[in-house]
Scaffold this active site. Structure first.
Site, PDB file in Angstrom:
ATOM      1  N   GLY A 171      84.642 -22.843  23.319  1.00  0.00           N
ATOM      2  CA  GLY A 171      83.281 -22.799  22.739  1.00  0.00           C
ATOM      3  C   GLY A 171      82.592 -21.619  22.317  1.00  0.00           C
ATOM      4  CG  ASP A 188      70.345 -21.734  31.334  1.00  0.00           C
ATOM      5  OD1 ASP A 188      69.570 -22.743  31.253  1.00  0.00           O
ATOM      6  OD2 ASP A 188      71.346 -21.362  30.291  1.00  0.00           O
ATOM      7  CG  MET A 206      76.238 -13.049  26.267  1.00  0.00           C
ATOM      8  SD  MET A 206      76.577 -12.893  28.015  1.00  0.00           S
ATOM      9  CE  MET A 206      78.173 -13.669  28.243  1.00  0.00           C
ATOM     10  N   GLY A 207      77.867 -15.278  23.406  1.00  0.00           N
ATOM     11  CA  GLY A 207      79.177 -15.153  22.618  1.00  0.00           C
ATOM     12  C   GLY A 207      80.207 -16.187  22.697  1.00  0.00           C
TER      13      GLY A 207
END
Length: 525
Positions: A24, A139, A28-29
Site C-alpha cells: 500500500g 492516529d 509517509m511513503g
C-alpha cells in the site's frame, strides 16, 4: 492488506531486505512486503523522497524510530529494523498476515460482541506498551489495527508523531482521520496518553457498529461533533457501552487508563482463533496462503556484487534517542553538526537574530500599572492623614519610612509596566532573549534539555545547560529563576489572556519541537 506486484522503477531491495510485493501507500511513503536474508517476513515502510530531503523530518524520524524499537507488549507490530540515514529512510516492522480492522468490518460487517471485547483488551494492552515507551500514538484508527490470527496488532506508533509535527501539517491540514481525533487533538491542545484512549473508544464503536461514533459526514462536521456533541453509542452491545462511553469522555481526566480498561475486559482477551468470526479467519487464511506462494511468483533478486555500506541492520546495540552533545563534543563534531559554534565563522553570533524563527512577546503589564496606582493612592492617603492621627515622636520616622517604601514600590512597579516587554525568538541556532536593545543568546549546542514547565500564568520556558556551560543568570532587564536544576528563561504565561496563553503555549511547543528536536522534552510539566 492487499498484496500487489511491484511497479516498474520501484526498488527490489531495501537495506538487507528483498522486496516481494507492494502492500500500500500512505502519507509517509510506500509499504512493501519483504523478506530478510534469514527468511523472516516483514513490512517495510519507505519514506517519500521529498520528506527524506527535509532535515527536520529526518531528525524526528531518527529519534522516533529509535524509541519505537523499545516498545514491547503482545499486541503491537514490533519494529525490527530501521535506517534513518539511508537516502530514503525506511522502517521494518513485523508482518501480520491479516486484514486491517477497517477492511474486516467493511467486507464482513460489524464484529460480534465477544470479538469486540477481545479487541478492547488487546488494544488496551498495546496502548499500555506504547505509553510505557513514552510515546503517544496520535492516529489510532481502524486502518492502523491489523487483525492477526492470535489477536490484533497496532501499527504506526511513534511514527505518527513524526508526521504530525512535519511540514505536511503546516498548511493547516489535520494529520490522521477525522472522527477518531480526541477533542484536545482537534482543538490543537496538548496531546497525551488519554487522547489515544479516546481514539480507542471510537475504534471500538466502529468495530461493533460499522460506523464511527460521530457519523460519516464531512471533515468539518465530524470535527465539530467530536468537540461539541455526544457520541452515538446506542448500537454498541450493552455490556461494552459503559466502557466505550467512558473512553469517549470529552475531558481527558475522565477517561480510563489502559490499565483500568484491562481491569474491566482483560479476561476477554484474544484466545486462539476462537476470538474471530469465520469470515475474518478466512481472510487471514487467504493472506497466509498467498504469502507462502510468494517466492514462487517473485523471482529471487541476486545478491549485489559490490559491497554496500553498512546499515542499521548490522548495529549490535539498539541506538538510543539522540541527545545534544556537550560543547567540547560539539566542537569535535565539525561541519557535520549543523548547530555547533565551530560551524559558524569566527566572531559570528551564536544565535543569529536574522535567522528565521518563531517570535514570542510578553503581554501588556496592566496588572503592574494597577498595582502602582493603588500603592500611590495608599501612600498619598497615609501621608495626607498624618496630621489627623496621633503619632508618637519616636514613631514618626518609622511612619515616614513606611510611606517612602510604598512610594518606592509603586515607582518600581510603574517602571516594570513601562519597560518594553520581553521578546523571545526560537530558531535553528537557539533561543534569543531581548529587551530594550539588550539580548541574551542560548545556543542549542549549550542546551541538554528544553521544554515548557508549569501551567496557566506560571507556564515558562525552562532550559538545562550542557555540562561545562554556565547557566543563564539574572540581569536587571532579564530575570531568571532556577527550576529543578534548570533555569526558567521566558514566561509564556505572561503573553496575554487565557486563550492567548493557550495559543502561545501551543506555538511554543511546536517551535521547540521544530527547531530543537534533539533536546526538546515534551514530558516536562
Amino acid at each position: 492488506m492487499d498484496v500487489q506486484p511491484l511497479l516498474a522503477g520501484e526498488p527490489s531491495r531495501v537495506g538487507d531486505y528483498r522486496l516481494l510485493a507492494r502492500l500500500g501507500k500512505g502519507s509517509m511513503g510506500s509499504v512493501y512486503l519483504a523478506r530478510s536474508r534469514g527468511g523472516r517476513t516483514v513490512a517495510v515502510k519507505v519514506v517519500r523522497s521529498d520528506l527524506a530531503e527535509d532535515p527536520q523530518f529526518r531528525e524526528r524520524f531518527r529519534r522516533e524510530a529509535a524509541i519505537s524499537r523499545t516498545v514491547g507488549g503482545f499486541w503491537t507490530a514490533a519494529v525490527v529494523d530501521a535506517d534513518p540515514e539511508a537516502e530514503q529512510p525506511w522502517l521494518a516492522t513485523e508482518y501480520v498476515p491479516g486484514p486491517t480492522l477497517h477492511q474486516a468490518v467493511a467486507e464482513n460487517g460489524p464484529l460480534p460482541e465477544q470479538t469486540v471485547g477481545a479487541l478492547a483488551a488487546g488494544l488496551a494492552e498495546a496502548l499500555g506498551a506504547i505509553h510505557a515507551a513514552d510515546l503517544v500514538h496520535r492516529d489510532l484508527k481502524p486502518a492502523n489495527v491489523l487483525i492477526g490470527p492470535d489477536g490484533p496488532r497496532v501499527i504506526d506508533f511513534g511514527i505518527s508523531r513524526v508526521m504530525s509535527s512535519s511540514a505536511m501539517t503546516a498548511t493547516g491540514t489535520f494529520f490522521g482521520t477525522p472522527g477518531y481525533f480526541s477533542p484536545e487533538q482537534t482543538e490543537g491542545s496538548e496531546v497525551g496518553p488519554a487522547s489515544d484512549v479516546f481514539s480507542l473508544g471510537a475504534v471500538l464503536v466502529f468495530a461493533a457498529t460499522g460506523h464511527g461514533p460521530f457519523g460519516e459526514d464531512g471533515t468539518v462536521a465530524m470535527l465539530y461533533r467530536v468537540v461539541n456533541s455526544e457520541p452515538e453509542v446506542g448500537d454498541v452491545p450493552a455490556s461494552l457501552r459503559p466502557l466505550v462511553a467512558a473512553c469517549l469522555a470529552k475531558k481527558p481526566a475522565e477517561r480510563p487508563t489502559p490499565t483500568m480498561i484491562l481491569d474491566r475486559v482483560g479476561g476477554a482477551g484474544p484466545q486462539g482463533r476462537q476470538w474471530l468470526p469465520a469470515q475474518v479467519t478466512a481472510l487471514i487464511d487467504e493472506n497466509t496462503t498467498r504469502l507462502q506462494s510468494m517466492d514462487e511468483v517473485v523471482p529471487a533478486t541476486p545478491e549485489p556484487q559490490s559491497p554496500r555500506p553498512p546499515t542499521r541492520a548490522y548495529d549490535p546495540v539498539l541506538p538510543e534517542p539522540p541527545v545534544a552533545p556537550p560543547p567540547r563534543q560539539a566542537e569535535a563534531a565539525g561541519p557535520s553538526h549543523p548547530r555547533t559554534a565551530s560551524s559558524k565563522p569566527a566572531g559570528a553570533p551564536l544565535v543569529r537574530k536574522d535567522n528565521p524563527g518563531a517570535v514570542f512577546r510578553t503581554g501588556r503589564r496592566s496588572g503592574a500599572v494597577a498595582y502602582a496606582a493603588m500603592v500611590f493612592l495608599l501612600a498619598y492617603g497615609a501621608y495626607a492623614s498624618r496630621g489627623a492621627i496621633e503619632i508618637a515622636e519616636n514613631a514618626r520616622v518609622i511612619f515616614l519610612l513606611g510611606v517612602g517604601c510604598l512610594v518606592l514600590s509603586g515607582v518600581l512597579s510603574l517602571v516594570r509596566a513601562l519597560l518594553p516587554g520581553l521578546r523571545l525568538k526560537v530558531n535553528s541556532d537557539g533561543l534569543l532573549v531581548s529587551r530594550v536593545g539588550l539580548s541574551r543568546q542560548i545556543p542549542w549546542n549549550h542546551v541538554s534539555r528544553v521544554g515548557l514547565v508549569g501551567s496557566g500564568k506560571k507556564q515558562t520556558v525552562a532550559v538545562w545547560v550542557a555540562a561545562g556551560t554556565p547557566a543563564p543568570r539574572s540581569t536587571w532587564w532579564h530575570r531568571v529563576r532556577g527550576y529543578h536544576g534548570g533555569t526558567k528563561v521566558f514566561p509564556v504565561g505572561s503573553t496575554g489572556g487565557l486563550w492567548t496563553r493557550r495559543w502561545q503555549a501551543k506555538r511554543m511547543r511546536d517551535a521547540l519541537y521544530r527547531y530543537a528536536p534533539r533536546v526538546y522534552d515534551a514530558r516536562l510539566l
